[in-house]
Structure formats: C-alpha cells, structure tokens
Design a protein around this motif. Sequence first.
Motif, short mmCIF file in Angstrom:
data_model
loop_
_atom_site.label_atom_id
_atom_site.label_comp_id
_atom_site.label_asym_id
_atom_site.label_seq_id
_atom_site.Cartn_x
_atom_site.Cartn_y
_atom_site.Cartn_z
N THR A 149 -9.47 -11.05 5.82
CA THR A 149 -9.39 -9.88 6.15
C THR A 149 -8.52 -9.58 7.52
OG1 THR A 149 -11.47 -9.71 7.42
CG2 THR A 149 -11.43 -8.85 4.99
N ILE A 150 -7.91 -8.34 7.67
CA ILE A 150 -7.53 -8.24 8.91
C ILE A 150 -7.53 -6.74 9.20
CG2 ILE A 150 -5.04 -7.62 7.52
CD1 ILE A 150 -3.53 -8.95 10.13
N ILE A 151 -7.69 -6.51 10.53
CA ILE A 151 -8.10 -5.17 11.17
C ILE A 151 -6.71 -4.52 11.51
CG2 ILE A 151 -9.58 -3.93 12.51
CD1 ILE A 151 -11.67 -6.34 12.51
N SER A 152 -6.67 -3.29 11.51
CA SER A 152 -5.59 -2.77 12.26
C SER A 152 -5.15 -3.30 13.70
CB SER A 152 -5.74 -1.21 12.33
OG SER A 152 -6.95 -0.87 13.27
N ASP A 153 -6.07 -3.63 14.50
CA ASP A 153 -5.55 -4.38 15.55
C ASP A 153 -5.01 -5.70 15.48
OD1 ASP A 153 -8.91 -4.93 17.07
OD2 ASP A 153 -7.91 -5.75 15.35
N ASN A 165 -4.60 5.78 8.75
CA ASN A 165 -6.12 5.45 9.18
C ASN A 165 -6.70 4.36 8.10
OD1 ASN A 165 -5.93 8.79 9.26
ND2 ASN A 165 -6.38 7.67 11.06
N ILE A 166 -5.67 3.66 7.41
CA ILE A 166 -6.21 2.25 6.78
C ILE A 166 -6.85 1.40 7.96
CG2 ILE A 166 -5.99 0.21 5.53
CD1 ILE A 166 -4.15 1.93 3.72
N TYR A 167 -8.16 1.24 8.00
CA TYR A 167 -8.55 0.32 9.24
C TYR A 167 -8.66 -1.14 8.89
CZ TYR A 167 -11.95 -1.72 12.36
OH TYR A 167 -12.76 -2.20 13.54
N ILE A 168 -8.91 -1.44 7.63
CA ILE A 168 -9.09 -3.06 7.31
C ILE A 168 -8.50 -3.37 6.03
CG2 ILE A 168 -11.40 -2.62 6.49
CD1 ILE A 168 -12.04 -5.58 7.95
N MET A 169 -7.67 -4.21 5.92
CA MET A 169 -7.20 -4.66 4.57
C MET A 169 -7.57 -6.22 4.44
SD MET A 169 -3.54 -2.86 4.26
CE MET A 169 -3.26 -3.35 2.40
N GLY A 170 -7.75 -6.47 3.07
CA GLY A 170 -8.28 -7.93 2.96
C GLY A 170 -7.97 -8.27 1.55
N TRP A 171 -8.28 -9.63 1.19
CA TRP A 171 -8.11 -10.36 0.04
C TRP A 171 -9.50 -10.93 -0.25
CZ3 TRP A 171 -3.87 -10.07 -2.97
CH2 TRP A 171 -2.45 -9.69 -2.23
N TYR A 199 -7.00 -12.70 -7.58
CA TYR A 199 -7.06 -12.28 -6.03
C TYR A 199 -6.91 -10.65 -6.16
CZ TYR A 199 -7.27 -17.17 -4.36
OH TYR A 199 -7.61 -18.32 -4.22
N TYR A 200 -7.64 -10.24 -5.24
CA TYR A 200 -7.71 -8.85 -5.32
C TYR A 200 -7.13 -8.38 -3.79
CZ TYR A 200 -9.95 -8.63 -9.72
OH TYR A 200 -10.36 -8.82 -11.11
N CYS A 201 -6.40 -7.36 -3.61
CA CYS A 201 -6.30 -6.52 -2.36
C CYS A 201 -7.23 -5.61 -2.24
CB CYS A 201 -4.96 -6.27 -2.15
SG CYS A 201 -4.37 -5.50 -0.80
N ASN A 202 -7.60 -5.42 -0.98
CA ASN A 202 -8.59 -4.46 -0.61
C ASN A 202 -8.16 -3.61 0.72
OD1 ASN A 202 -11.20 -4.00 1.12
ND2 ASN A 202 -11.89 -3.24 -0.83
N ALA A 203 -8.34 -2.26 0.56
CA ALA A 203 -8.22 -1.68 1.86
C ALA A 203 -9.26 -0.58 2.12
CB ALA A 203 -6.98 -0.67 1.63
N ALA A 204 -9.87 -0.42 3.49
CA ALA A 204 -10.84 0.55 3.73
C ALA A 204 -10.20 1.63 4.68
CB ALA A 204 -11.67 -0.26 4.62
N ARG A 205 -10.43 2.80 4.09
CA ARG A 205 -9.82 4.04 4.88
C ARG A 205 -11.20 4.98 5.13
NH1 ARG A 205 -7.91 8.78 3.36
NH2 ARG A 205 -6.20 9.87 4.68
N PHE A 206 -11.70 5.16 6.39
CA PHE A 206 -12.94 6.01 6.64
C PHE A 206 -13.78 5.46 5.82
CE2 PHE A 206 -9.44 9.18 7.28
CZ PHE A 206 -9.68 9.17 8.62
N ALA A 251 0.92 -1.22 0.04
CA ALA A 251 0.00 0.16 -0.03
C ALA A 251 0.65 1.12 0.00
CB ALA A 251 -0.93 -0.17 1.30
N SER A 252 0.47 2.32 -0.71
CA SER A 252 1.15 3.38 -0.68
C SER A 252 0.24 4.64 -0.81
CB SER A 252 2.16 3.74 -1.88
OG SER A 252 1.43 3.41 -3.26
N GLY A 253 0.56 5.90 -0.80
CA GLY A 253 -0.12 6.91 -0.75
C GLY A 253 -0.81 7.36 0.59
N SER A 254 -2.03 7.75 0.73
CA SER A 254 -2.74 8.18 2.05
C SER A 254 -2.89 7.07 2.76
CB SER A 254 -3.94 9.04 1.88
OG SER A 254 -3.71 9.97 1.00
#
Length: 115
Positions: free
Chosen positions: A50-54, A30-36, A93-100, A24-27
């Motif tokens: 998925t994996i959460i920031s904690d 505050n990426i909360y969750i990432m996943g496949w 397979y796609y990577c996903n990120a959630a930010r806000f 991941a790059s850019g902003s």
Amino acid sequence: QVQLVESGGGLVQAGGSLRLSCAASGSILNIYIMGWYRRAPGKQREPVATIISDGNTNYADSVRGRFTISRDNAKNTVYLQMNSLKPEDTAVYYCNAARFSDYYWGQGTQVTVSS
C-alpha cells in the motif's frame, strides 16, 4: 465513484519481473491510500503493498525487498514493480483505493509465475 483499471499481468518464469499498473479515474480527489492485493487459488485475498498520499509505503513480509509500489499523482496511476518472482506469487492481483470511508476495487489482473 472511482474507477480503477489494472494492466500488466501475464505469464513469467520464476526469477523474472513484471510491472502492474492501476489507472484511477472519476472522483480521484481525496484518495488517501492505494494498494495492491492478491488472491491465490484456494486462498483468501491478502494485502501485498500500500501507498499513502504522503508517499509512505507498506509491504507484506512475503514480498518485501522484491516488490516496489509507487504512485504517479500526475497520471493518477499506481504501479507495482515485481522482481524475483516466485511460483507462490501466482494470483489475481487487484488494485484498491480508499477515499473517505469508501473502498474501490479494480477488476483484477492475472499473474502466473512458472517454475
């Protein structure tokens, strides 16, 4: 904006292993969750892990016990270790990120498992 770049896909025989990476790059703050996620031929895209920031993780029933998702915050990278691969794991397979309230996707990487 968040940019996601996947790597590590390929062709493997059933029973084999692959490790996918998503940088991941850019902003990235505050990426909360990432996943496949994955999309098999003729099917809809489905969540894989998925994996959460904690550090909490979640897996689809079809991959639990075979796949492991992990996150290296220092490298801004999330991994998907895939073991005991089956032909039915064949998909893009796609990577996903959630930010806000925004969601970001990588371009996808092909995983093909031969029988």
